[in-house]
Structures are given as C-alpha cells and as structure tokens.
Design a protein around this motif. Sequence first.
Motif, mmCIF file in Angstrom:
data_model
loop_
_atom_site.group_PDB
_atom_site.id
_atom_site.type_symbol
_atom_site.label_atom_id
_atom_site.label_comp_id
_atom_site.label_asym_id
_atom_site.label_seq_id
_atom_site.Cartn_x
_atom_site.Cartn_y
_atom_site.Cartn_z
ATOM 1 N N VAL A 143 0.848 -1.196 0.000
ATOM 2 C CA VAL A 143 0.000 0.000 0.000
ATOM 3 C C VAL A 143 0.886 1.249 0.000
ATOM 4 O O VAL A 143 0.686 2.179 -0.789
ATOM 5 N N GLY A 144 1.879 1.258 0.885
ATOM 6 C CA GLY A 144 2.783 2.398 0.921
ATOM 7 C C GLY A 144 3.556 2.527 -0.385
ATOM 8 O O GLY A 144 3.760 3.625 -0.906
ATOM 9 N N TRP A 145 3.968 1.393 -0.919
ATOM 10 C CA TRP A 145 4.731 1.336 -2.164
ATOM 11 C C TRP A 145 3.948 2.007 -3.294
ATOM 12 O O TRP A 145 4.476 2.820 -4.047
ATOM 13 N N GLU A 146 2.656 1.660 -3.390
ATOM 14 C CA GLU A 146 1.811 2.290 -4.406
ATOM 15 C C GLU A 146 1.561 3.755 -4.067
ATOM 16 O O GLU A 146 1.441 4.596 -4.952
ATOM 17 N N GLY A 147 1.463 4.038 -2.773
ATOM 18 C CA GLY A 147 1.219 5.414 -2.352
ATOM 19 C C GLY A 147 2.357 6.331 -2.762
ATOM 20 O O GLY A 147 2.124 7.434 -3.296
ATOM 21 N N VAL A 148 3.608 5.895 -2.556
ATOM 22 C CA VAL A 148 4.722 6.758 -2.960
ATOM 23 C C VAL A 148 4.765 6.868 -4.483
ATOM 24 O O VAL A 148 5.132 7.913 -5.017
ATOM 25 N N GLY A 149 4.356 5.797 -5.155
ATOM 26 C CA GLY A 149 4.304 5.874 -6.617
ATOM 27 C C GLY A 149 3.329 6.940 -7.072
ATOM 28 O O GLY A 149 3.614 7.734 -7.966
ATOM 29 N N LEU A 150 2.176 6.960 -6.408
ATOM 30 C CA LEU A 150 1.166 7.968 -6.742
ATOM 31 C C LEU A 150 1.701 9.371 -6.463
ATOM 32 O O LEU A 150 1.603 10.271 -7.305
ATOM 33 N N ALA A 151 2.283 9.547 -5.277
ATOM 34 C CA ALA A 151 2.790 10.880 -4.919
ATOM 35 C C ALA A 151 3.876 11.298 -5.909
ATOM 36 O O ALA A 151 3.923 12.458 -6.348
ATOM 37 N N SER A 152 4.731 10.344 -6.266
ATOM 38 C CA SER A 152 5.792 10.655 -7.222
ATOM 39 C C SER A 152 5.194 11.091 -8.549
ATOM 40 O O SER A 152 5.615 12.092 -9.142
ATOM 41 N N TYR A 153 4.170 10.370 -9.002
ATOM 42 C CA TYR A 153 3.502 10.712 -10.264
ATOM 43 C C TYR A 153 2.928 12.124 -10.196
ATOM 44 O O TYR A 153 3.109 12.937 -11.100
ATOM 45 N N LEU A 154 2.242 12.400 -9.085
ATOM 46 C CA LEU A 154 1.598 13.710 -8.966
ATOM 47 C C LEU A 154 2.626 14.830 -8.931
ATOM 48 O O LEU A 154 2.394 15.916 -9.462
ATOM 49 N N LEU A 155 3.768 14.553 -8.296
ATOM 50 C CA LEU A 155 4.745 15.628 -8.119
ATOM 51 C C LEU A 155 5.638 15.802 -9.345
ATOM 52 O O LEU A 155 6.039 16.921 -9.659
ATOM 53 N N ILE A 156 5.958 14.722 -10.048
ATOM 54 C CA ILE A 156 6.730 14.889 -11.285
ATOM 55 C C ILE A 156 5.913 15.715 -12.257
ATOM 56 O O ILE A 156 6.416 16.615 -12.929
ATOM 57 N N GLY A 157 4.615 15.416 -12.315
ATOM 58 C CA GLY A 157 3.759 16.138 -13.240
ATOM 59 C C GLY A 157 3.140 17.371 -12.615
ATOM 60 O O GLY A 157 2.101 17.827 -13.068
ATOM 61 N N PHE A 158 3.772 17.879 -11.556
ATOM 62 C CA PHE A 158 3.134 18.993 -10.850
ATOM 63 C C PHE A 158 2.918 20.197 -11.762
ATOM 64 O O PHE A 158 1.895 20.859 -11.702
ATOM 65 N N TRP A 159 3.926 20.452 -12.603
ATOM 66 C CA TRP A 159 3.732 21.534 -13.572
ATOM 67 C C TRP A 159 3.123 20.928 -14.833
ATOM 68 O O TRP A 159 3.749 20.860 -15.881
ATOM 69 N N ALA A 169 5.808 12.297 -16.034
ATOM 70 C CA ALA A 169 5.024 11.684 -14.952
ATOM 71 C C ALA A 169 4.427 10.369 -15.414
ATOM 72 O O ALA A 169 4.478 9.348 -14.722
ATOM 73 N N LYS A 170 3.903 10.391 -16.633
ATOM 74 C CA LYS A 170 3.280 9.176 -17.152
ATOM 75 C C LYS A 170 4.328 8.080 -17.330
ATOM 76 O O LYS A 170 4.088 6.916 -17.014
ATOM 77 N N LYS A 171 5.492 8.497 -17.812
ATOM 78 C CA LYS A 171 6.547 7.508 -18.038
ATOM 79 C C LYS A 171 6.966 6.872 -16.717
ATOM 80 O O LYS A 171 7.070 5.642 -16.614
ATOM 81 N N ALA A 172 7.168 7.731 -15.706
ATOM 82 C CA ALA A 172 7.558 7.202 -14.402
ATOM 83 C C ALA A 172 6.505 6.233 -13.900
ATOM 84 O O ALA A 172 6.817 5.147 -13.387
ATOM 85 N N PHE A 173 5.251 6.605 -14.052
ATOM 86 C CA PHE A 173 4.178 5.758 -13.546
ATOM 87 C C PHE A 173 4.165 4.417 -14.266
ATOM 88 O O PHE A 173 4.081 3.360 -13.638
ATOM 89 N N LEU A 174 4.287 4.468 -15.605
ATOM 90 C CA LEU A 174 4.198 3.223 -16.376
ATOM 91 C C LEU A 174 5.376 2.301 -16.073
ATOM 92 O O LEU A 174 5.200 1.102 -15.875
ATOM 93 N N VAL A 175 6.579 2.871 -16.045
ATOM 94 C CA VAL A 175 7.745 2.028 -15.788
ATOM 95 C C VAL A 175 7.633 1.417 -14.397
ATOM 96 O O VAL A 175 7.933 0.237 -14.184
ATOM 97 N N ASN A 176 7.152 2.239 -13.451
ATOM 98 C CA ASN A 176 6.996 1.710 -12.102
ATOM 99 C C ASN A 176 5.975 0.587 -12.027
ATOM 100 O O ASN A 176 6.071 -0.291 -11.176
ATOM 101 N N ARG A 177 4.971 0.642 -12.912
ATOM 102 C CA ARG A 177 3.967 -0.436 -12.893
ATOM 103 C C ARG A 177 4.624 -1.794 -13.106
ATOM 104 O O ARG A 177 4.202 -2.799 -12.537
ATOM 105 N N VAL A 178 5.643 -1.806 -13.975
ATOM 106 C CA VAL A 178 6.313 -3.080 -14.249
ATOM 107 C C VAL A 178 6.890 -3.638 -12.962
ATOM 108 O O VAL A 178 6.698 -4.812 -12.616
#
Lengths: 627, 550
Positions: A143-159, A169-178
């Motif tokens: 749960v935490g692992w996915e949570g930091v992934g979400l926060a990372s996604y939101l913050l990379i794409g903050f602008w 942001a999308k790239k980070a999210f997709l690669v992390n999904r693997v």
Amino acid sequence: MENLIALLVAAPLVGAALLLCGGSRLDRAGHWIGSLFAVASFAIGAALFADMLGKSPEHRALHQHLYSWIPVGGFRADVAFQLDQLSMTFVLLITGVGSLIHIYSIGYMAHDDRRRRFFGYLNLFLAAMLLLVLADNYLLLYVGWEGVGLASYLLIGFWQHKPSAATAAKKAFLVNRVGDMGLSIAIMLMFTTFGTFAFGPVLASTGATSQGRLTAIGLLLLLAACGKSAQVPLQSWLGDAMEGPTPVSALIHAATMVTAGVYLITRSGAVFNAAPDAQAAVVAVGAVTLLFGAIVGCAKDDIKKALAGSTMSQIGYMIMAAGLGPIGYAFAIMHLVTHGFFKAGLFLGAGSVMHGMNDEVDMRRYGGLRRYMPVTFVTFGLGYLAIIGFPGLSGFFSKDKIIEAAFAKGGTEGWILGGAALLGAAITAFYMTRVMLMTFFGEKRWDPEEVHPHESPKVMTIPMIVLALGSVFAGALFSVNENFVRWLEPVTSFAHGHSPLSATAVTSATMVVLIIGVGIAWAMYGRRPVPATAPRGSLLTRAARRDLLQDDFNHVVLVRGGEHLTRTLVYLDHSVVDGAVNGTAATMGGLSGRLRQLQSGFVRSYAVQMLGGAAVLVAATLLMRGV
Amino acid sequence: MSSVASVHSLWTVAAEVPGRIPAPHIEYAQLSPTLIVFGAAVLGILVEALLPRRSRYYAQLALSVVALAAAFAAVIGLAAAGFGSSKAHIAAMGAIAVDGPALFLQGTILLVSLVAVFTFAERRLDPAAHHKPVDSFAAQAAAVPGGAAEQAAVKAGFTTTEVFPIVLFAIGGMLVFPAANDLLTLFIALEVFSLPLYILCALARRQRLLSQEAAVKYFLLGAFSSAFLLFGIALLYGYAGTVTYAGIAEVISDGAKQIDPALAGTMGNDALLLIGSALVLMGLLFKVGAVPFHMWTPDVYQGAPTPVTGFMAAATKVAAFGALLRLLYVVLPGMRWDWRPVMWGVAIVTMLGGAIVAITQTDIKRLLAYSSIAHAGFILAGVIATSEDGISSVLFYLGAYSFVTLGAFAVVTLVRDAGGEATHLSKWAGLGRRSPLVAAVFAVFLLAFAGIPLTSGFAGKFAVFKAAAQSGAGWLVVVGVISSAIAAFFYIRVIVLMFFSEPKPDGPTVAVPSPLTITAIAVGVAVTLVLGLAPQYFLDLAGQAGVFVR
C-alpha cells in the motif's frame, strides 16, 4: 510508546487531507500547515528514537497492531506497524530530510499559485513512505509502495501545463507499474508458499522452503526494487522525473523514495540469503547500474539530470551492497543515509542555483557562480566532497566500506565487483568535479543583462546548511566504534567480510582513483574554457547524452514489439473472434426474425399454439414415466 | 306403502336430515392482509357509488394506499409473530397456507402494488383535458372509441377512478394465489385476479382500440388456459379423491388408502395424475408467460396502459411463481422425476425464446415483454432446483425483478410525444443527451435486467443459477448464461441508442412527473442498487422464508 507509531503516519496524512480537501481558503497558510505536520512527524520519530536508545539492543523493536484489515477465512491482512532499528533509520531520514525540504520549498515555491497543493502532495508522500517502512507485512508495505508511486507521479507532473512534465510523470508511472507487478506477484507467491505475508513468519521460515520458490520470490522482489529505485533495466524514468520541482527531485528522487528498493531487499534479507541465485542477480544489477548511471552522469549538461545519473549510480552501490548479504546490508543502509544527506543537499543547491539563474538548468550557461552565491557554493561544495568520498566526509566512510565488502565477496566475483566499484568511484569523482567546475568556477557564460544571480533566501539556505553538516559529519559518527553496524545488527544480521586486500590498501586505491577522476575533470573543464554549446563528442558521449540509448532500446524492443503484438492480436480479433461473434449474432438475428413470424397477432393462432404446447407438455410428462 | 307415499317420505326424509354443515373455523387475524385488501376494494365500490365525482380520485387513492400499507403492516405483524417459521400452519379449513413463502410473497406483492398504485394515480403526464388533470386511463371505459359519448366524457374531464377498486380486487386475488392450499382455492384466486386485469388492460386513454384488442386477447387466451387448469384439477381429483395439496401429495407418495366408491375406477390411476398435473402446470405457466404459452405477453404488454403493464409484469409474476412453487414443492415432490425433465425443457425454450425474439423488437414495451419472458425462464431454472436454496433464490429474484420492472415501465410513461407515450425504439435515440437523468435511470434498470454486477439483477441471477447448478442441472445453467449473453445484447443496445446516437429533431420530450411517479422510480432504483450492493441480508431473509408448510 508503541502507540505513537501510528501517529508518525497519521500526522502527514492528516496534513495531506487538510491541504487537498481544504480548498483555497488554506492557500495562504498551506505551506506552514504542511511543514508543521512534517516537523510534527519528525518530532514523534525523534521521541521514539530517544526511547529506543534507552533500551537494550534486543528489545528495541516495537510493534503496534491497529486493526484487522482483511480477515477472510485463512487470508488475514492486518494493519500493523513494526518499528525496529531499520525502520527507525528510515523514519528519521524521511521525516528529517522531509522536514528540511518542506521548509526549503516554502521559499522555492513562493511564487507558485498551487503551492498549497504542492505541500499537500509532499505530505501525502511522507505518509505513504512512512507506511512503506513501518508496515509489518508485505501487503501493507505494498500500500505504501503504491502510495509513494502515486505521490511521485503527482509531483513529477506537478507543472502539468508543461507537456514534458506530463509525459515524464506518465513515463515514471508506467515504468513503475512493471516493478509493482513484480512486487504484487511476489506477495501472492509468498502467500501461497508461507500462508502469510507478515515479515516475522515469512522471514523466519525461509529455511524450510524450496530454493526454487525463494529464488522466484527474490527475483520478483528485485524487479520491484529495479522499478522503484531506477535500476537497470527499469531505470529510464528517473532522468525524465527531473521535470518535477527541484525539492521533489531532492526528497523523492534522491533521498528517500528511490531508496525503497534497497529497503525492500534489506528487509527481505532472509529470502535472499537463502536464494544465492537471486542474490547474484541483485549484485549484478547493482554493479551494472552503478557504472551505467555514472557514465550517463558524465555526459549530461542539465545539472539536475547529471545529478539524477549520479543518484542512479549511488543506488547501484547500495543495491550491490545489499546483494552481498550480511557483509553488505548495514553498509548499504549506511550509504543510503549519508547519500540521503549529501544528495538532498546537492539537489537543494542545484535548486538554489536555478532559483538565482531564472530556472536555467544548462550548466554550459553557468560559470563562476561561487562569488554570487557563497552559501550555495559552500554547501554544494561540501556535498560534492562527500559524494566523491573525500577523506573524513560522510561519503568516504560509507562508500569505502562498500568497496571493501565488494572485494570481500571473494574469488573472481569479488575482484570484478571491487573493480567495478573502484571504477565507479573514479567516474563519480570525474562527473561531480565536472558539475562543480562548470557551475561555480571558470568564466561567466551567462548574459549579465538578462540574468542576475543572487543568493537564495534564508528559508532555503538554512536547510542546505543543515544537510551540509550531515554530509560532513554523519559518516564519521556512524563509523566510530562501528556505531551504525552495531545499531542495525539485530535486524540485518552482520558479518565481517574478509577482503583479499587490506582495508588500508582499499582506501589507498580509492584515493588514487579519486585523484585520477578529479584530475581528468580538472584537465578537461578546469584548465580549458567550457564551450557554451556542447561539442559533438565521442560515440560514448553521444550515447551517454541519450541515456546510453535506454529510451531507444525501450522504443525498439518494447514499444515496437508491443505494437506488433497488438497488431497481431487486433488482426486475430477481427478475423477470428469477431468473425465468430458476428456470425453468431447474425445467426441469432435471423432466428429471431423467423421466430417473430409466429407472433401473428391472431388470437386463434395463439390458441392453437397453446393447444399444441399443452399436448407436448402432456405427452412429455407421460413419456417421462414411460421411459 | 303407495308409491306416492314412498316418494313423499323420500322427500321428507331428505328434508329431515339437515346435513349439519359445520360453521367453518376461520382465523381472521391470519388472513387479515387479504381481508383488508378485499374490504378496501368493496369500500372503493361504495366510494364510486356515493361520493361526488370530483372527490373520488383523492378518496380512492387514499383508500388504496392506506389499505395496502395496512395489509403490508399485517404481513409484517404475522411474520414477526412467527407465522413465517415456527407457527406456520394451514388456515381457513385447509384452504390457505400461512407460512414463510406465502408471507414473503404477499409482502412483496403488497409493496409492489403500493408502488404500482402510485403510477396508476399519476395525473401530470398527459396534458390536462379542459383544465382537468387526467391519468393514463380512459375517460369513460364503456364509451365507443372515437364516438360522441367518448368526446363528451373527455370534455367533461372524466377519469376512470374505478381502476383503484379494480386493482385492489386483483391484488386480493394475487395475495390468495401463492397461499392457496387446495386446487379450488387456487382456481378461484386465479380468476379473482385475472378478471380485473382483463378489464384494466382495456382502459387505456390513448390508442384505445389497441388496448381493447389486447384485453380481448388476454381474456380469450386466459379463459382458454383456465379451462385447461380446471380440467387438470378435475383429473387430479379423480386421481386422489381430494383437492387439498396435502391430500394429493399423500396419495402420490403412499398410494390411496381409502378408496372413495364414487371414484373407484380412477383413484390411483397414474395416467390421471400425469395428465392432470401437466394441465395444472400449463395453467400456471400461462400466467408466468413461459414458452410456448407466452403469446399473449407481448400483445397485452404493448396494448395495456403502461402503469397496468408494469403492475402485471411485476405483481402477476410474483403471484404466479409463488403458486407454481407451492404446487411443485408441496403437491408434486413425489413425482419430481417426472416433471423435472419437462420443466427443464420449458425453462430452456423460455430463456432462449424470450432472449432471441427480443433481439428484433422495435417497440420498447414489446422489448420489455420479451425480456420478461426470458426472465421467466431464468426464474424457472431456480424453481426446478427442488431445494431450499431454490425456493429462497426464486423469492429473492422475484422481489428484485418486480421492482426493476415496475421502475422500467414507469420510465416508459415519461417519454412522450404528441401521440402519447413514444414507445418506438427509434424515438429513444439520443435520449441520454436530452434527458441524462432519465436515461441514466433507465440504463440502471436495463443493466439490472441484463444481470450486471452491483445491481439486483446480478445477485438474483447468480442465486437462481447457483441453486440450479447445485441441484445437478449444470447444463441448464449453461443455457441460462448463453441466454443472458443474448439478452445483454438488446439491453445494451438500448443504452447505446440512448447515449451514443444523435438525438432526432422531432424526438420525444420527457414529461415532468408528479412526486408519485418519481417515488415509484426512486424506489425502483433504490431497491435495484441496495439489493445489488448488499444482497446478503435479503438473501438471508428469503432463506428464512424458504420452507413451505405441508
């Protein structure tokens, strides 16, 4: 005391909820609220740490069971926390560095309209990261692992108005999904193997489990670690992640989140100890990445991307150390902590430079900045000395131990790993000196008409100073009397490695490669003026500028391959599946049209059909008895 | 003794022996739900006779609602007093069963009827005729369509408020039907609820000829099937010498003990049993609309006033399946090896027939009619399971399905153009763009019909298929799932039509209903979602109600 553990997670979570749901009325105070909850979490962590120090090493682990999360038959998932020395280390790092970066962001994001939201996301990240390191079972960790992934996604794409940030942001999210998929399968495999996924029973029963199972679990955990910690082959997202605001790069993509993979491997040490093949894979990944990242770091002109390459490389050191087993775990975590200090400091310094240079990131347009930003120069400089392993500073102690442990692996393997680590140290010295020289030394390569470099406000420089102090003294503090090793020993079993080279020899070798690296950099960027536009460079340089062709590789193998696969599937879908489906549908439609004719609207024909139906019903009933 | 005297004495003797008919013992309290409804129906007739025309509507509406609510309260009271479980027994000299299934079904019928009465009372959809609000029913039912008398009645602003007592009589019959414990009561209950329905079908305000045609068809075919049913009853009496359920069941399982001399030639003759039970089953299958006795369904559903269609589709189905369950579980369990294969066949052709023919329908009411046929097949799959799970799954399905049906037909009344309800499917194109809320609500009902998870339709279908599979009819479930897939096509097609087609310029408008119809639709949606999201409580309730008293 153990009742405080949940508060560690709850404080930033409440902050995130307040800031994200509070709406614009919190705009003016949002950054203070966010920082307050981060500091509160740190204060709780510090209190728990003080309490822990007062106990004997064997009785330091605390446990808090909050509630039964999913109790279904034999499946039992609890929300329960475990605070031992390993978690404690992370808690202090996360909340400490996190608080400093919150404070720094007050200044850095001062002119951003969406600052409240930014602090909400940062708090969300803290909560998720703390949950990750405090969970007492793999499911809650997930749960935490996915949570930091979400926060990372939101913050990379903050602008998000910048297409590059949205894509990154999308790239980070997709690669992390693997990687996440690896973790989720590993957890399922654990459940089928051990019947539970709580740390205690899983790690205690590795001895009685088949090695094949453990190797599979270990490799899947390694895949997860590769995704989150940007290790080869899932490293491609980290460079692009620098599109996020610099405090995010410092906190999430340097000091804390990207080290989650190291935590996962260290925490699962018992699994890897019992699965040598998986362990070998871990070491290989770490060694490859530490060189890979270092080479990429050499070629980048974007200061943040150069630092990102360096992060990748330093985490490669940690992963390699974690793969060495009991002789390496403690040093992996020690390097993780010192790296947390100096890399966060370096990023904050880079942010400070950008802040004074109108958000310019190209180092070829810097130069001679040491006179304009003295505090940034000194703190960045101390971080630089720490990362290259200058004697006496933090990085010296932690990296030296890892190199020593690599040699201690023994045999040819030991020599290869040690050699790679030494080579990595030389390259580190080279690219960091390059960054230092291009930014703070040499002649100005910026236009004084347009750019007015200036020192950042105190709210930004103070966190940098604190982190610089950590970069200088943490390593020595940890190494005296083997403080750190003994602190972690109850959790991550420790064994002294027996290096074929003496400690002195290793240290001397490190010093020699350090000097070589710095010297080459000096020869290339110190003695000669740096061209404002990048020269074409050698083949390797050009490849390194393109992240050693990792995106090209992904494109050719994964994207193209995926496209071909989809096309084949679409073709099969159209011709075979749709053919069958449409054929059936057409048959049904035709049948329907024909059966409709029976519904003539004439009541006489209905009556006849009913009579026929009754006859069939009676006949069938009689037939049943007859049969 | 002269012959005259002997004849005389025969007369007098006959007269002197008064075959002392014992006063029947009636448990009025236990029959109170039915009695309240019938009493209110009789009162409703008096209201028609005595009250002035302008106040009849309100009086009738209030009377019906109060009566149905009181009857429902009585059902709850009986259930709370334990008549659904421990105190279940047979009342009224063996004529009426008071047990779990009876009370559950009666409660369902009463709730459904209460909501249906709301749609009956809706007066805002049709434009007011000469400043007097009108409902869906003819101004004067006896007037010739298009004649002078009709025009005068319309001009005077008449409405047929008799629909309320008529529907109360129908409801009363439906309450008795699933509780009937002998074949004669069963037959009388059938007629008591069928005759008012025939009349209701003929009462549409618009398209009166279509409505009257539907009523006549329904009446003729209904009478035809009643004849079969009655003939079947006669044969069963000939076989068992009794019409009570328990008595027939006893003869089936243990053979005849005391041979009635008048029936010496027929009692215990299996041919009579088999033919008789087949014919009785046929009478009930006609009412549930199972293939091949379904022909009336589309014509009647289309022609009847839409509120009546909704009521019939929901409440009649509950009552008829209730009676079918009791017949199969109480009277005929001893010969289930005979009727199960036959009923399997009926269930299969019903599921497939309803689903397949629905594909090519172009009228929404006919589409829903075929959908109701397919659903009758799904319910039959649960009925045939011959297990307690089968009973409770059917009870649950009936409750879930009836509210979806009622809600769906209530939505149909809202979509109108100049000619009244716009029931042709082409007119529904693009409804989702013009009236997203109405289209969304209808989509919820369609998804429930299709059995998509998180709606009551899924929970119900899952329950009956599970019961059927556990009883060993796995391939019946396979056919059921295939039929569901076929059926999903035309449900989804309507959703696609509503949301993904361009609206037509001359398309229908959505009338703004009064709170009555809004309540009916809201109850439908609420039940659909609650039973879909948290079915367990109601499954348990149906499970507790799943034992028939014998």
